[in-house]
Design a protein around this motif. Structure first.
Motif, PDB file in Angstrom:
ATOM      1  N   ILE A  13       0.839  -1.207   0.000  1.00  0.00           N
ATOM      2  CA  ILE A  13       0.000   0.000   0.000  1.00  0.00           C
ATOM      3  C   ILE A  13       0.868   1.249   0.000  1.00  0.00           C
ATOM      4  O   ILE A  13       0.596   2.210  -0.728  1.00  0.00           O
ATOM      5  CB  ILE A  13      -0.984  -0.009   1.192  1.00  0.00           C
ATOM      6  CG1 ILE A  13      -2.036  -1.096   0.995  1.00  0.00           C
ATOM      7  CG2 ILE A  13      -1.633   1.355   1.380  1.00  0.00           C
ATOM      8  CD1 ILE A  13      -2.890  -1.366   2.222  1.00  0.00           C
ATOM      9  N   LYS A  14       1.928   1.243   0.786  1.00  0.00           N
ATOM     10  CA  LYS A  14       2.841   2.393   0.822  1.00  0.00           C
ATOM     11  C   LYS A  14       3.507   2.601  -0.532  1.00  0.00           C
ATOM     12  O   LYS A  14       3.650   3.732  -0.996  1.00  0.00           O
ATOM     13  CB  LYS A  14       3.895   2.207   1.912  1.00  0.00           C
ATOM     14  CG  LYS A  14       3.349   2.375   3.311  1.00  0.00           C
ATOM     15  CD  LYS A  14       4.433   2.173   4.349  1.00  0.00           C
ATOM     16  CE  LYS A  14       3.880   2.332   5.748  1.00  0.00           C
ATOM     17  NZ  LYS A  14       4.906   2.115   6.780  1.00  0.00           N
ATOM     18  N   GLN A  15       3.919   1.519  -1.171  1.00  0.00           N
ATOM     19  CA  GLN A  15       4.551   1.622  -2.481  1.00  0.00           C
ATOM     20  C   GLN A  15       3.561   2.111  -3.534  1.00  0.00           C
ATOM     21  O   GLN A  15       3.902   2.938  -4.379  1.00  0.00           O
ATOM     22  CB  GLN A  15       5.133   0.266  -2.910  1.00  0.00           C
ATOM     23  CG  GLN A  15       6.384  -0.110  -2.165  1.00  0.00           C
ATOM     24  CD  GLN A  15       7.513   0.869  -2.420  1.00  0.00           C
ATOM     25  OE1 GLN A  15       7.806   1.216  -3.551  1.00  0.00           O
ATOM     26  NE2 GLN A  15       8.152   1.328  -1.369  1.00  0.00           N
ATOM     27  N   ILE A  16       2.329   1.615  -3.474  1.00  0.00           N
ATOM     28  CA  ILE A  16       1.292   2.064  -4.403  1.00  0.00           C
ATOM     29  C   ILE A  16       1.055   3.558  -4.237  1.00  0.00           C
ATOM     30  O   ILE A  16       0.985   4.301  -5.221  1.00  0.00           O
ATOM     31  CB  ILE A  16      -0.007   1.254  -4.197  1.00  0.00           C
ATOM     32  CG1 ILE A  16       0.179  -0.181  -4.708  1.00  0.00           C
ATOM     33  CG2 ILE A  16      -1.189   1.931  -4.894  1.00  0.00           C
ATOM     34  CD1 ILE A  16      -0.936  -1.138  -4.321  1.00  0.00           C
ATOM     35  N   SER A  17       0.970   4.016  -3.005  1.00  0.00           N
ATOM     36  CA  SER A  17       0.768   5.442  -2.739  1.00  0.00           C
ATOM     37  C   SER A  17       1.929   6.272  -3.267  1.00  0.00           C
ATOM     38  O   SER A  17       1.726   7.330  -3.873  1.00  0.00           O
ATOM     39  CB  SER A  17       0.603   5.695  -1.239  1.00  0.00           C
ATOM     40  OG  SER A  17      -0.575   5.102  -0.767  1.00  0.00           O
ATOM     41  N   PHE A  18       3.153   5.792  -3.055  1.00  0.00           N
ATOM     42  CA  PHE A  18       4.331   6.507  -3.533  1.00  0.00           C
ATOM     43  C   PHE A  18       4.305   6.644  -5.054  1.00  0.00           C
ATOM     44  O   PHE A  18       4.535   7.724  -5.593  1.00  0.00           O
ATOM     45  CB  PHE A  18       5.613   5.784  -3.091  1.00  0.00           C
ATOM     46  CG  PHE A  18       6.852   6.354  -3.712  1.00  0.00           C
ATOM     47  CD1 PHE A  18       7.414   7.529  -3.225  1.00  0.00           C
ATOM     48  CD2 PHE A  18       7.450   5.733  -4.799  1.00  0.00           C
ATOM     49  CE1 PHE A  18       8.551   8.068  -3.804  1.00  0.00           C
ATOM     50  CE2 PHE A  18       8.586   6.261  -5.390  1.00  0.00           C
ATOM     51  CZ  PHE A  18       9.137   7.430  -4.887  1.00  0.00           C
ATOM     52  N   GLN A  20       1.724   6.469  -7.066  1.00  0.00           N
ATOM     53  CA  GLN A  20       0.634   7.363  -7.462  1.00  0.00           C
ATOM     54  C   GLN A  20       1.025   8.832  -7.260  1.00  0.00           C
ATOM     55  O   GLN A  20       0.716   9.683  -8.103  1.00  0.00           O
ATOM     56  CB  GLN A  20      -0.630   7.041  -6.671  1.00  0.00           C
ATOM     57  CG  GLN A  20      -1.279   5.753  -7.096  1.00  0.00           C
ATOM     58  CD  GLN A  20      -2.461   5.386  -6.226  1.00  0.00           C
ATOM     59  OE1 GLN A  20      -2.471   5.629  -5.028  1.00  0.00           O
ATOM     60  NE2 GLN A  20      -3.460   4.773  -6.836  1.00  0.00           N
ATOM     61  N   GLU A  21       1.694   9.132  -6.170  1.00  0.00           N
ATOM     62  CA  GLU A  21       2.146  10.507  -5.915  1.00  0.00           C
ATOM     63  C   GLU A  21       3.144  10.969  -6.974  1.00  0.00           C
ATOM     64  O   GLU A  21       3.052  12.088  -7.487  1.00  0.00           O
ATOM     65  CB  GLU A  21       2.782  10.608  -4.529  1.00  0.00           C
ATOM     66  CG  GLU A  21       1.792  10.546  -3.393  1.00  0.00           C
ATOM     67  CD  GLU A  21       2.478  10.501  -2.037  1.00  0.00           C
ATOM     68  OE1 GLU A  21       3.648  10.928  -1.926  1.00  0.00           O
ATOM     69  OE2 GLU A  21       1.832  10.038  -1.083  1.00  0.00           O
ATOM     70  N   SER A  24       1.356  11.646 -10.187  1.00  0.00           N
ATOM     71  CA  SER A  24       0.604  12.904 -10.097  1.00  0.00           C
ATOM     72  C   SER A  24       1.522  14.109 -10.248  1.00  0.00           C
ATOM     73  O   SER A  24       1.175  15.081 -10.917  1.00  0.00           O
ATOM     74  CB  SER A  24      -0.142  12.987  -8.764  1.00  0.00           C
ATOM     75  OG  SER A  24      -1.153  12.023  -8.711  1.00  0.00           O
ATOM     76  N   LEU A  47       2.753   0.263 -11.059  1.00  0.00           N
ATOM     77  CA  LEU A  47       1.490   0.350 -10.322  1.00  0.00           C
ATOM     78  C   LEU A  47       0.613  -0.871 -10.608  1.00  0.00           C
ATOM     79  O   LEU A  47       0.022  -1.444  -9.687  1.00  0.00           O
ATOM     80  CB  LEU A  47       0.755   1.638 -10.696  1.00  0.00           C
ATOM     81  CG  LEU A  47      -0.478   1.988  -9.894  1.00  0.00           C
ATOM     82  CD1 LEU A  47      -0.152   2.102  -8.408  1.00  0.00           C
ATOM     83  CD2 LEU A  47      -1.066   3.295 -10.397  1.00  0.00           C
ATOM     84  N   SER A  51      -0.500  -3.546  -7.799  1.00  0.00           N
ATOM     85  CA  SER A  51      -1.934  -3.793  -7.606  1.00  0.00           C
ATOM     86  C   SER A  51      -2.266  -5.269  -7.781  1.00  0.00           C
ATOM     87  O   SER A  51      -3.040  -5.844  -6.996  1.00  0.00           O
ATOM     88  CB  SER A  51      -2.759  -2.961  -8.590  1.00  0.00           C
ATOM     89  OG  SER A  51      -2.518  -1.600  -8.417  1.00  0.00           O
ATOM     90  N   TYR A  54      -1.026  -7.175  -4.750  1.00  0.00           N
ATOM     91  CA  TYR A  54      -1.906  -6.970  -3.594  1.00  0.00           C
ATOM     92  C   TYR A  54      -3.179  -7.803  -3.743  1.00  0.00           C
ATOM     93  O   TYR A  54      -3.612  -8.461  -2.813  1.00  0.00           O
ATOM     94  CB  TYR A  54      -2.246  -5.490  -3.441  1.00  0.00           C
ATOM     95  CG  TYR A  54      -3.059  -5.203  -2.203  1.00  0.00           C
ATOM     96  CD1 TYR A  54      -2.436  -5.002  -0.980  1.00  0.00           C
ATOM     97  CD2 TYR A  54      -4.446  -5.171  -2.235  1.00  0.00           C
ATOM     98  CE1 TYR A  54      -3.156  -4.776   0.170  1.00  0.00           C
ATOM     99  CE2 TYR A  54      -5.191  -4.949  -1.091  1.00  0.00           C
ATOM    100  CZ  TYR A  54      -4.537  -4.736   0.099  1.00  0.00           C
ATOM    101  OH  TYR A  54      -5.277  -4.530   1.235  1.00  0.00           O
TER     102      TYR A  54
END
Length: 59
Positions: A13-18, A20-21, A24, A47, A51, A54
């Motif tokens: 989840i942390k890697q996915i968030s990174f 995505q950031e 962006s 990503l 995903s 996960y």
């Protein structure tokens, strides 16, 4: 649920968030360079991989 599996999910989840950031940040820029476009493509593949991983852990 196994504590190790929970830790793996949290890390994913942390890697996915990174990722995505980062995507962006690049997408908000105008006049993207070829290198930035390549970065976006790599981030998109990463990503998807994260995903899928996960999702497979959730089965």
């Amino acid at each position: 649920m196994d504590k190790e599996l929970i830790n793996i999910r949290i890390a994913l989840i942390k890697q996915i968030s990174f990722v995505q950031e980062r995507m962006s940040e690049i997408e908000t820029q105008s006049n993207l360079t070829i290198h930035q476009m390549a970065d976006l493509e790599r981030y998109a593949r990463t990503l998807k991989f994260l995903s899928d991983t996960y999702r497979n852990l959730s089965v």
